[in-house]
Design a protein around this motif. Structure first.
Motif, short mmCIF file in Angstrom:
data_model
loop_
_atom_site.label_atom_id
_atom_site.label_comp_id
_atom_site.label_asym_id
_atom_site.label_seq_id
_atom_site.Cartn_x
_atom_site.Cartn_y
_atom_site.Cartn_z
N SER A 21 28.29 -33.72 26.30
CA SER A 21 27.69 -33.46 24.99
C SER A 21 28.07 -34.55 23.99
N LEU A 22 29.29 -35.08 24.08
CA LEU A 22 29.68 -36.22 23.23
C LEU A 22 28.86 -37.46 23.58
N ALA A 23 28.59 -37.65 24.86
CA ALA A 23 27.78 -38.78 25.29
C ALA A 23 26.37 -38.66 24.73
N ALA A 24 25.80 -37.46 24.79
CA ALA A 24 24.46 -37.25 24.26
C ALA A 24 24.42 -37.49 22.76
N ARG A 25 25.44 -37.03 22.04
CA ARG A 25 25.49 -37.24 20.60
C ARG A 25 25.62 -38.72 20.26
N LEU A 26 26.43 -39.44 21.02
CA LEU A 26 26.61 -40.87 20.82
C LEU A 26 25.27 -41.61 20.96
N VAL A 27 24.52 -41.23 21.97
CA VAL A 27 23.20 -41.85 22.20
C VAL A 27 22.22 -41.45 21.09
N CYS A 28 22.15 -40.16 20.80
CA CYS A 28 21.18 -39.67 19.80
C CYS A 28 21.48 -40.19 18.39
N ASP A 29 22.73 -40.49 18.11
CA ASP A 29 23.11 -41.03 16.80
C ASP A 29 22.87 -42.54 16.71
N GLY A 30 22.40 -43.14 17.80
CA GLY A 30 22.04 -44.55 17.78
C GLY A 30 23.19 -45.51 18.00
N HIS A 31 24.28 -45.05 18.63
CA HIS A 31 25.44 -45.90 18.86
C HIS A 31 25.43 -46.59 20.22
N VAL A 32 24.33 -46.47 20.95
CA VAL A 32 24.23 -47.07 22.28
C VAL A 32 22.97 -47.94 22.35
N ARG A 33 23.14 -49.14 22.91
CA ARG A 33 22.01 -50.02 23.16
C ARG A 33 21.90 -50.23 24.67
#
Length: 93
Positions: A21-33
């Motif tokens: 769930s932290l991984a999903a939030r990280l992605v959804c918040d735009g912190h992953v390219r």
């Protein structure tokens, strides 16, 4: 056969984050390219050879996907999922 896996599951299996769930939030918040493109969908698949740029706390990590994983394993095994390309600054003298 091309190996692919959801990016949130891959980040969790590679022990980049503590929970999926932290991984999903990280992605959804735009912190992953993914390959220099900002993504906002946790279901985006990653393939071997993809480059992930991840903004975590006060650091940026650059990881090259080597393979996918069927389950989360111990840290030494998780490290085999990626090649760390993060630039390490040289110590000041």
């Amino acid at each position: 056969m091309i190996e692919k896996q959801r990016i949130d599951k891959w980040l969790w299996c590679a022990r980049v984050v503590k929970s999926r769930s932290l991984a999903a939030r990280l992605v959804c918040d735009g912190h992953v390219r993914l390959n220099a493109r900002r993504i906002e969908t946790a279901a985006k698949p990653v393939h071997p050879g993809d480059i992930l740029t991840i903004a975590l706390d006060h650091q940026v990590r650059v990881l090259k996907v080597v393979t996918s994983a069927s389950r989360r394993a111990a840290f030494p095994e998780a490290q085999s999922l990626f090649e760390d390309l993060t630039f390490a600054p040289s110590p000041e003298t």
